[in-house]
Design a protein around this motif. Structure first.
Motif, mmCIF file in Angstrom:
data_model
loop_
_atom_site.group_PDB
_atom_site.id
_atom_site.type_symbol
_atom_site.label_atom_id
_atom_site.label_comp_id
_atom_site.label_asym_id
_atom_site.label_seq_id
_atom_site.Cartn_x
_atom_site.Cartn_y
_atom_site.Cartn_z
ATOM 1 N N ALA A 92 0.829 -1.213 0.000
ATOM 2 C CA ALA A 92 0.000 0.000 0.000
ATOM 3 C C ALA A 92 0.859 1.256 0.000
ATOM 4 O O ALA A 92 0.576 2.231 -0.712
ATOM 5 N N VAL A 93 1.924 1.235 0.817
ATOM 6 C CA VAL A 93 2.799 2.406 0.885
ATOM 7 C C VAL A 93 3.485 2.651 -0.463
ATOM 8 O O VAL A 93 3.536 3.775 -0.974
ATOM 9 N N VAL A 94 4.023 1.568 -1.066
ATOM 10 C CA VAL A 94 4.705 1.723 -2.352
ATOM 11 C C VAL A 94 3.730 2.176 -3.437
ATOM 12 O O VAL A 94 4.048 3.038 -4.261
ATOM 13 N N ASP A 95 2.509 1.618 -3.439
ATOM 14 C CA ASP A 95 1.514 2.049 -4.424
ATOM 15 C C ASP A 95 1.171 3.523 -4.267
ATOM 16 O O ASP A 95 0.941 4.241 -5.243
ATOM 17 N N SER A 96 1.127 3.974 -2.999
ATOM 18 C CA SER A 96 0.839 5.401 -2.771
ATOM 19 C C SER A 96 1.944 6.269 -3.357
ATOM 20 O O SER A 96 1.676 7.300 -3.991
ATOM 21 N N LEU A 97 3.201 5.840 -3.138
ATOM 22 C CA LEU A 97 4.318 6.614 -3.704
ATOM 23 C C LEU A 97 4.294 6.586 -5.228
ATOM 24 O O LEU A 97 4.637 7.572 -5.898
ATOM 25 N N ILE A 98 3.907 5.433 -5.794
ATOM 26 C CA ILE A 98 3.810 5.350 -7.257
ATOM 27 C C ILE A 98 2.729 6.290 -7.777
ATOM 28 O O ILE A 98 2.891 6.939 -8.833
ATOM 29 N N LEU A 99 1.619 6.404 -7.043
ATOM 30 C CA LEU A 99 0.561 7.342 -7.444
ATOM 31 C C LEU A 99 1.064 8.783 -7.416
ATOM 32 O O LEU A 99 0.726 9.596 -8.283
ATOM 33 N N VAL A 100 1.889 9.094 -6.392
ATOM 34 C CA VAL A 100 2.469 10.436 -6.331
ATOM 35 C C VAL A 100 3.371 10.673 -7.542
ATOM 36 O O VAL A 100 3.340 11.737 -8.183
ATOM 37 N N LEU A 101 4.194 9.669 -7.885
ATOM 38 C CA LEU A 101 5.051 9.784 -9.059
ATOM 39 C C LEU A 101 4.227 9.942 -10.328
ATOM 40 O O LEU A 101 4.554 10.746 -11.214
ATOM 41 N N LEU A 102 3.147 9.180 -10.430
ATOM 42 C CA LEU A 102 2.273 9.280 -11.593
ATOM 43 C C LEU A 102 1.683 10.674 -11.715
ATOM 44 O O LEU A 102 1.590 11.252 -12.806
ATOM 45 N N PHE A 103 1.291 11.246 -10.591
ATOM 46 C CA PHE A 103 0.759 12.609 -10.592
ATOM 47 C C PHE A 103 1.820 13.602 -11.074
ATOM 48 O O PHE A 103 1.540 14.510 -11.870
ATOM 49 N N CYS A 104 3.055 13.439 -10.607
ATOM 50 C CA CYS A 104 4.126 14.351 -11.013
ATOM 51 C C CYS A 104 4.408 14.238 -12.513
ATOM 52 O O CYS A 104 4.645 15.239 -13.193
ATOM 53 N N TRP A 124 14.292 11.063 -18.394
ATOM 54 C CA TRP A 124 14.392 9.665 -17.944
ATOM 55 C C TRP A 124 14.258 9.534 -16.439
ATOM 56 O O TRP A 124 14.141 8.424 -15.914
ATOM 57 N N LEU A 125 14.283 10.629 -15.693
ATOM 58 C CA LEU A 125 14.321 10.565 -14.230
ATOM 59 C C LEU A 125 13.111 9.869 -13.613
ATOM 60 O O LEU A 125 13.275 9.028 -12.712
ATOM 61 N N PRO A 126 11.858 10.141 -14.041
ATOM 62 C CA PRO A 126 10.718 9.459 -13.410
ATOM 63 C C PRO A 126 10.788 7.934 -13.543
ATOM 64 O O PRO A 126 10.491 7.205 -12.594
ATOM 65 N N PHE A 127 11.190 7.429 -14.718
ATOM 66 C CA PHE A 127 11.280 5.981 -14.898
ATOM 67 C C PHE A 127 12.376 5.408 -14.004
ATOM 68 O O PHE A 127 12.222 4.321 -13.411
ATOM 69 N N ALA A 128 13.496 6.148 -13.908
ATOM 70 C CA ALA A 128 14.579 5.678 -13.042
ATOM 71 C C ALA A 128 14.123 5.607 -11.588
ATOM 72 O O ALA A 128 14.457 4.665 -10.855
ATOM 73 N N VAL A 129 13.360 6.587 -11.136
ATOM 74 C CA VAL A 129 12.839 6.569 -9.767
ATOM 75 C C VAL A 129 11.881 5.396 -9.570
ATOM 76 O O VAL A 129 11.922 4.698 -8.538
ATOM 77 N N LEU A 130 11.024 5.142 -10.569
ATOM 78 C CA LEU A 130 10.079 4.033 -10.456
ATOM 79 C C LEU A 130 10.801 2.692 -10.351
ATOM 80 O O LEU A 130 10.512 1.893 -9.457
ATOM 81 N N ALA A 131 11.772 2.455 -11.280
ATOM 82 C CA ALA A 131 12.425 1.144 -11.323
ATOM 83 C C ALA A 131 13.486 0.997 -10.248
ATOM 84 O O ALA A 131 13.543 -0.012 -9.535
#
Length: 849
Positions: A76-88, A99-106
Motif C-alpha cells: 500500500a505504501v509503495v503504491d501510494s508513492l507510485i501514485l504520487v510519481l504518476l501525478f508528477c 528519464w528521471l521518473p522511470f529511473a525513480v520508479l524502477a
C-alpha cells in the motif's frame, strides 16, 4: 570489420551508447524521447500498481502468512508513492532529465518494495528474486536513457540487496546469499547490454521516422509550390490572353471602325487561337485541382449524344485546319442520359478529340461514337494516326508523358490532356481503356454509368485557313493618364500591356489614373481618393486582396468602390475578395462592355448612396433642431410662469422683512435677520435668472456700450460676494461694442460670479480683459481656479447642468450667457484645464471710435 561479419553485441551496445550520449542536433529526437519516456513511465506506473500488491500477497500468503499483513502495508505504501510519481509525471514536464521518473520508479520504488518484502521474509534465505529480474527486464527494453542513467538504475537493485543484508547483519559468506548477489550482478550487466541494443534500434527508428516526416514536409512544400506555380502560370498566361481576346472581340464588333475582309480574317484567327490557348490554360488549372482533390462535381442529367454532337461541330474547324475529316455516330435507342458534371464531360470529349487530331496524318478520319451496353454508356474516339507502341500504352495516362512515336507530329502537346481525361472519368466512377497499333491508329473507349438515343453523322465542313502570326515583343512606354472628363477611375495592374489597354479603352468614358505598382497606388489613392478602383488580384508585393483591405481601412477611401480582376474562378477566391471589401469580381479574360457596365453600375450606386446619406443627415439635423427648439420653448414658458408666480410672494416677503427688521432691531435679532435677508436675496437672484432664461430677450434694443462703464459696475455688484483673498483685475480700456446694456451687464455678472466661485478664497485671481480683433471685441474672464474636466466641458451650456454642489447653483448661468450673447450676434468660447483654471471669452461686434 570485414565484409560478411556481423557486429558483436558489445560493439552494437557501444555504438548505441555513443548515439545516446552524443549531442542530438535535431530537437525532434529529444522531443520524441521525452514523449516516449512520459508514455512508458505512465504505463509502467499502472503496471507496477497492479503487480506489486499481487506479487507480495501471493508470495507471502503462500509461504509467510504471518508476514502477510505487513506485506500488504508495504504494498500500500509503495503504491501510494507510485501514485504520487504518476501525478508528477502527468503534471510536470521533466524536460532536462526526461528519464528521471522511470529511473525513480524502477530503481527506487520497485526496488524498495522488493527490499521491504525480503526484509520481512529473510534476506539471504529466500530465493524469490523474480521481481528483481522483472525490473531489470523492463529497464532493458523500456528505458532508452543515457548509459550512466541505465547503469545507475539497474545497479541500485543488487546494491539494494547487498545493503539490506549488511543492515540486517546477514552473513555475507553464506553460499545462497552470494549466489543470489552474483546472479543479480550478472543480470544487471546483461540488462545494460540489452538496453543499449534496444536503445540503438529505438533511436534508429526515431531518426528514420523523423527523416520520413521531414521528407513528407518537403513533399508537401513542393506540392504547395507546385500549386502556386500553377496559379502564377495561369495568371501570367491569362494576362496576355486578355490582351488578345478583348481587343480581338472589340475589333470583330467593329467598335473602332469597319474592317476590310482580310483584316476580319486575321481578327477571327487571333480570337480562335486565343480561345485555344485559354483551353490549354484551363487544362493546367484543372490538373492542379484534380491533384489536390478540389474539383466539385455538380451532377445533373446530361444527354451524352447531344453533347457529343455539339462538341464535334465545334471541333470541325480545328480538324479541318489539320486536313482531317471528323465524323460522329450515335447509336439509336437514346437518349443516353448520364448523371454527371456536364463541364467535365465537355473536357473529356474535347481532350480526346484534340488528342486524336494531333496524332492523325493529313487526310485521315477521326471517328466519335456514342452507344450503350451492359455497363452503361460508352464513348469512343478513334483515329488513323501514328498509333502507340506496346511498351508505351500503360504510360499514356501519366502526367506530362510525351510518347514520341513519330517524328512527323505536327503539334507538341502538354502531356496532361489524357491524364485529365482519366482522372475525370475515374472521378465519376467510370473507366477508360485504349487499343492501339503503331502506324494503324488508336481507339479510346470510355464507359460511363447511365441510359440511351439518336443517330447522326457529321461530315467535314469548310473553314477558313488557319494562318500563324508571329508576334514580336515590343517595349511599351510608361502608361499615361487618359480621359478628360467623367468620374476618375484608378486602374492598378502590374502588366504594362493590360494596363495600357485598360487605360485606352476606359479613357473613352472616364478620367483614368493608371498605377503599375500596387503599393504606390494605395498611397496615391489615400492622398487623393478616386471615384472607383479597378485592380488586378495577383500582383507582386501588395496583391489585390491586401489592396482592398487597405482601401477599406483608410478613412479617406473607405467608401470607394473596388472592382477586382482575376484569372481565378474558384468560389474561395471570390469569397476572399468580397471579405476583403471588394464590391465586384470580374474574371479574366473579360469583355470590355461588361467591365464598362459594371463600372457604371457601381458609380451610380455610389452617387445614389451619397445623395441618400446627405439627405438623411439633413433630415436628422433638422429633426434634432426642431426637437431642441420645441423643448426650449416649452421649458422657457414653464420657467417664465414659475418665476412670475414666485415674484409676488418674494416682493411681499422682502417688504415684510424690512418692517420686521425695524421692530426687532432692539431685541438683538440682527444676525438672524441678516441670514434671512441673504436667503431672500439669493431667491431673488435665482428668480431673475429664471425670468431671463424664460424670456430670452432679443437684441432689438442694441446700442453702443462702453465696456469700461459696464465691467466696473458688474465687479462692484459682485464685490459683496467676493472673498477677501480673491483679487479681481480689470484690463479694460476704451473698447465699445454693440449690445443691449442690460443683457451685457447680466452676461458679465454671470461669468465673473462663476469665476469668483471657482477660485481659491485665500489666493484666487480673476482677470477681466478686453482686446480688439478687427471688427470684433473679445472680452475674456480668466481665473486660476479648479478648472473643468473634458467630459463636462461639452455640457456647460446645457440648461440646469452644474458642477457645483447641490444647493449652490441652478445651472442656468452659462446657458443664459449663451442665449443673450447669441441674441446679439456674438459668440462664447470656453477653454479650461482641470486644476489650471478657466477662460470664458465673449466676442461681440465692435463699434468704431
Amino acid at each position: 570489420m570485414g565484409r560478411g561479419k556481423r557486429p558483436s553485441a558489445l560493439s552494437s551496445a557501444v555504438a548505441a551508447a555513443r548515439v545516446v550520449v552524443a549531442p542530438r542536433p535535431d530537437p525532434r529526437v529529444g522531443a520524441e524521447l521525452s514523449r516516449t519516456f512520459s508514455a512508458r513511465t505512465i504505463a509502467s506506473c499502472w503496471v507496477a500498481l497492479v503487480i506489486i500488491p499481487i506479487t507480495i500477497v501471493a508470495y507471502d500468503g503462500a509461504y509467510y502468512r504471518d508476514k502477510l499483513p505487513k506485506g500488504i502495508v508495504v504494498a500500500a505504501v509503495v503504491d501510494s508513492l507510485i501514485l504520487v510519481l504518476l501525478f508528477c509525471v502527468r503534471r510536470y514536464a521533466f524536460n532536462r532529465y526526461p528519464w528521471l521518473p522511470f529511473a525513480v520508479l524502477a530503481g527506487v520504488l520497485c526496488n524498495a518494495a522488493e527490499s521491504a518484502n525480503l526484509l520481512l521474509t529473510g534476506v539471504g534465505k529466500t530465493e524469490f528474486l523474480f521481481p528483481y529480474y522483472l525490473i531489470m527486464f523492463g529497464t532493458a527494453i523500456l528505458f532508452p536513457a543515457p548509459l550512466p542513467a541505465v547503469i545507475a538504475t539497474v545497479g541500485l537493485l543488487p546494491l539494494g540487496y547487498l545493503g539490506l543484508a549488511v543492515a540486517t547483519g546477514q552473513e555475507l559468506g553464506d553460499k545462497q546469499f552470494v549466489s543470489n548477489l552474483m546472479l543479480l550482478v550478472d543480470t544487471a550487466l546483461i540488462a545494460c547490454i540489452g538496453n543499449r541494443v534496444v536503445t540503438n534500434l529505438f533511436l534508429r527508428e526515431v531518426t528514420l521516422r523523423i527523416d520520413l516526416e521531414k521528407a513528407n514536409e518537403r513533399l508537401r512544400e513542393l506540392d504547395r509550390l507546385k500549386s502556386e506555380f500553377f496559379a502564377n502560370v495561369s495568371h501570367e498566361l491569362r494576362t496576355p490572353l486578355t490582351l488578345i481576346l478583348a481587343p480581338a472581340a472589340s475589333l470583330s464588333r467593329q467598335s473602332h471602325g469597319p474592317l476590310a475582309p482580310g483584316q476580319r480574317v486575321f481578327v477571327e484567327t487571333i480570337h480562335r487561337n486565343a480561345t485555344r490557348l485559354l483551353q490549354l490554360i484551363n487544362d493546367l488549372l484543372l490538373l492542379a485541382k484534380l491533384e489536390s482533390g478540389e474539383p466539385r462535381i455538380d451532377r445533373v442529367p446530361v444527354d451524352v449524344g447531344s453533347t457529343v454532337l455539339r462538341l464535334t461541330r465545334e471541333a470541325q474547324a480545328y480538324a479541318h485546319s489539320l486536313e482531317l475529316q471528323l465524323e460522329v455516330e450515335v447509336e439509336p435507342g437514346g437518349p443516353f442520359v448520364w448523371n454527371g458534371d456536364e463541364r467535365h464531360l465537355d473536357r473529356i470529349v474535347l481532350n480526346l478529340i484534340s488528342n486524336a487530331c494531333k496524332f492523325s496524318r493529313p487526310g485521315g478520319v477521326v471517328r466519335v461514337g456514342v452507344g450503350s451496353d451492359r455497363e452503361g454508356i460508352w464513348l469512343s474516339v478513334s483515329d488513323q494516326g501514328v498509333g502507340i507502341a506496346p511498351q508505351d500504352v500503360d504510360r499514356i495516362f501519366d502526367r506530362f508523358v510525351q510518347v514520341e512515336s513519330s517524328a512527323s507530329r505536327r503539334s507538341q502537346g502538354t502531356g496532361i490532356g489524357l491524364s485529365i481525361v482519366k482522372q475525370l472519368v475515374t472521378l465519376h466512377g467510370g473507366r477508360i481503356s485504349v487499343q492501339s497499333e503503331p502506324d494503324r491508329g488508336s481507339t479510346f473507349l470510355v464507359h460511363l454509368a447511365a441510359t440511351p438515343r439518336v443517330s447522326a453523322s457529321i461530315g467535314p465542313s469548310t473553314s477558313p485557313e488557319v494562318q500563324k502570326v508571329k508576334l514580336e515583343p515590343t517595349v511599351l512606354a510608361p502608361v499615361l493618364a487618359t480621359g478628360t472628363s467623367g468620374p476618375r477611375v484608378a486602374v492598378v495592374e502590374d502588366n504594362p500591356d493590360l494596363l495600357a489597354f485598360l487605360a485606352q479603352e476606359l479613357g473613352r468614358w472616364y478620367r483614368i489614373s493608371p498605377f503599375p505598382d500596387s503599393t504606390e497606388a494605395v498611397r496615391a489613392m489615400v492622398a487623393d481618393p478616386p471615384d472607383l478602383i479597378v485592380s488586378d488580384i495577383m500582383m507582386p508585393g501588395l496583391d489585390g486582396i491586401a489592396l482592398a483591405r487597405r482601401i477599406r481601412a483608410a478613412r479617406e477611401t473607405a467608401e470607394v468602390p473596388v472592382l477586382l480582376l482575376s484569372a481565378r474562378e474558384e468560389v474561395d477566391a471570390k469569397l476572399a475578395g468580397f471579405e476583403a471589401g471588394a464590391d465586384d469580381y470580374v474574371h479574366k479574360p473579360f469583355d470590355m462592355q461588361e467591365l464598362h457596365a459594371r463600372i457604371e453600375l457601381h458609380l451610380r450606386l455610389r452617387a445614389q448612396a451619397r445623395q441618400l446619406r446627405e439627405a438623411l443627415e439633413q433630415l436628422k439635423k433638422a429633426e434634432t433642431t426642431l426637437v431642441q427648439s420645441e423643448k426650449m420653448v416649452a421649458l422657457g414658458r414653464m420657467i417664465a410662469g414659475v418665476a412670475h408666480e414666485m415674484n409676488n410672494p418674494i416682493h411681499f416677503l422682502r417688504g415684510n422683512l424690512a418692517l420686521l427688521r425695524k421692530r426687532l432691531a432692539l431685541d438683538g435679532a440682527g444676525p438672524l435677520l441678516a441670514d434671512i435677508d441673504e436667503s431672500v436675496e439669493r431667491i431673488t437672484a435665482i428668480t431673475r435668472q429664471l425670468l431671463l432664461f424664460g424670456r430670452k430677450q432679443s437684441s432689438d434694443s442694441s446700442v453702443s456700450v462702453r465696456l469700461s462703464e459696464v465691467v466696473p459696475l458688474a465687479v462692484k455688484m459682485i464685490a459683496p460676494h467676493t472673498p477677501k483673498g480673491v483679487r479681481i483685475v480689470q484690463q479694460v480700456d476704451g473698447e465699445v461694442v454693440r449690445a443691449n446694456p442690460q443683457d451685457l451687464f447680466q452676461v458679465i455678472l454671470n461669468i465673473v460670479h462663476n469665476a469668483v466661485q471657482a477660485v481659491d478664497p485665500q489666493s484666487g485671481e480673476v482677470r477681466i480683459a478686453a482686446v480688439s480683433r478687427g471688427d470684433r471685441v473679445e472680452l475674456s474672464v480668466i481665473d486660476n481656479g479648479c478648472g473643468i474636466s473634458k467630459e463636462n466641458l461639452s455640457r456647460i451650456f446645457d440648461p440646469f447642468f452644474t458642477t457645483k454642489p447641490p444647493g449652490s447653483g441652478t445651472g442656468l448661468g452659462l446657458s443664459i450667457v449663451q442665449e443673450l450673447v447669441a441674441a446679439q450676434q456674438g459668440t462664447v468660447r470656453v477653454e479650461s484645464e482641470l486644476g489650471r483654471g478657466t477662460t470664458v471669452a465673449v466676442s461681440l461686434q465692435a463699434v468704431p471710435a
